[in-house]
Design a protein around this motif. Structure first.
Motif, PDB file in Angstrom:
ATOM      1  N   PRO A   1       0.830  -1.211   0.000  1.00 66.48           N
ATOM      2  CA  PRO A   1       0.000   0.000   0.000  1.00 66.48           C
ATOM      3  C   PRO A   1       0.864   1.260   0.000  1.00 66.48           C
ATOM      4  O   PRO A   1       1.965   1.283   0.562  1.00 66.48           O
ATOM      5  CB  PRO A   1      -0.789  -0.105   1.309  1.00 66.48           C
TER       6      PRO A   1
ATOM      7  N   ILE B   1      -2.476   5.612   2.518  1.00 60.72           N
ATOM      8  CA  ILE B   1      -3.846   5.146   2.719  1.00 60.72           C
ATOM      9  C   ILE B   1      -4.443   5.899   3.899  1.00 60.72           C
ATOM     10  O   ILE B   1      -3.783   6.092   4.930  1.00 60.72           O
ATOM     11  CB  ILE B   1      -3.877   3.629   2.995  1.00 60.72           C
TER      12      ILE B   1
ATOM     13  N   THR C   1      -7.884   4.142  -0.024  1.00 60.08           N
ATOM     14  CA  THR C   1      -8.713   3.679   1.082  1.00 60.08           C
ATOM     15  C   THR C   1      -8.297   2.255   1.456  1.00 60.08           C
ATOM     16  O   THR C   1      -7.763   1.508   0.624  1.00 60.08           O
ATOM     17  CB  THR C   1     -10.193   3.668   0.700  1.00 60.08           C
TER      18      THR C   1
END
Length: 252
Positions: free
Chosen positions: A188, A191, A219
């Motif tokens: 990720p 986020i 998200t």
């Protein structure tokens, strides 16, 4: 409910009581998997996630344990198989994200971050592998991080641990690919999460200098969608890979 491609499967998600882990647990449950919601100590938060899954029509159990402890890792896997009947998916999401200048970084903090993030992935994977080999679609999905590829100040321990996950993923993919278990890493980027309990109390400093091409942060659900893909039947030819979910903040 989504399509039920994980119907009959069992997934163990570490660090599942909040943020990305919570979204992963909910997303896999929505696809039909039974979920072992694993947290280190916050039973109330983990039970809240399990209740959310049950309210969606899914099935979940709550397990507490420290993934950095060998006995705990073995017990977490053993209890999952005992109570849910099998194990098909291991999501190594548990991590500690802190910031400290290298001159003041205590060795105990270095070891704690390494222990949860990297040692934990090793211990959980080693305990899970016999059960994943018994599945016709076993998979390990590790959760990495953007700074493992870009670097950042004041995060030597976090970056080193996450970079280690990249190598660990490739190593396991080589060992397990011919035996029917895929191993991949989801990395990720920035986020939107609540970091108050897992970092120095707010956004990491490097977020102020990092920009995405799409003009926003991601998200937890978008990270979970990547995990769902790697957990599903359409990703059986994908192993040893890193799937970046960062809005173009890093282009490998």
């Amino acid at each position: 409910m989504t399509n039920r491609e994980l119907e009959g499967r069992v997934a163990l998600v570490t660090g599942a009581s909040r943020n990305i882990g919570r979204s992963i647990a909910r997303t896999l449950a929505d696809a039909g998997a039974k979920i072992a919601v694993v947290a280190r100590s916050d039973r109330a938060a983990a039970e809240a996630v399990a209740h959310e899954i049950e309210a969606m029509g899914g099935s979940a159990i709550v397990l507490l344990g420290d993934v950095a402890q060998e006995a705990d890792a073995e017990q977490l896997v053993g209890e999952t198989v005992k109570r849910l009947g099998r194990l098909d998916l291991l999501i190594n999401n548990a991590a500690i994200r802190r910031e400290a200048p290298i001159e003041t970084l205590a060795f105990s903090d270095w070891r704690e971050v390494m222990g949860v993030t990297l040692d934990g992935a090793f211990l959980m994977s080693r305990a899970a592998i016999p059960h994943l080999l018994a599945s016709d679609r076993g998979a390990i999905i590790n959760i990495g991080g953007l700074t493992a590829y870009t670097g950042a100040a004041h995060r030597a321990h976090v970056i080193s641990a996450k970079a280690g996950l990249d190598g660990f993923t490739k190593a396991l993919a080589n060992e397990l690919g011919s035996r029917g278990v895929t191993v991949n890493l989801v990395s990720p980027g920035m986020i939107d999460t609540n970091r108050a309990h897992s970092s120095s109390g707010g956004d990491p400093a490097h977020h102020n200098t990092t920009r995405t091409l799409v003009g926003r942060r991601g998200t937890p659900e978008e990270v979970a969608a990547a995990v769902l893909y790697l957990a599903g039947s359409n990703a059986r030819f994908v192993t040893g890979q890193t799937l970046h979910v960062n809005g173009g903040a890093f282009l490998p």
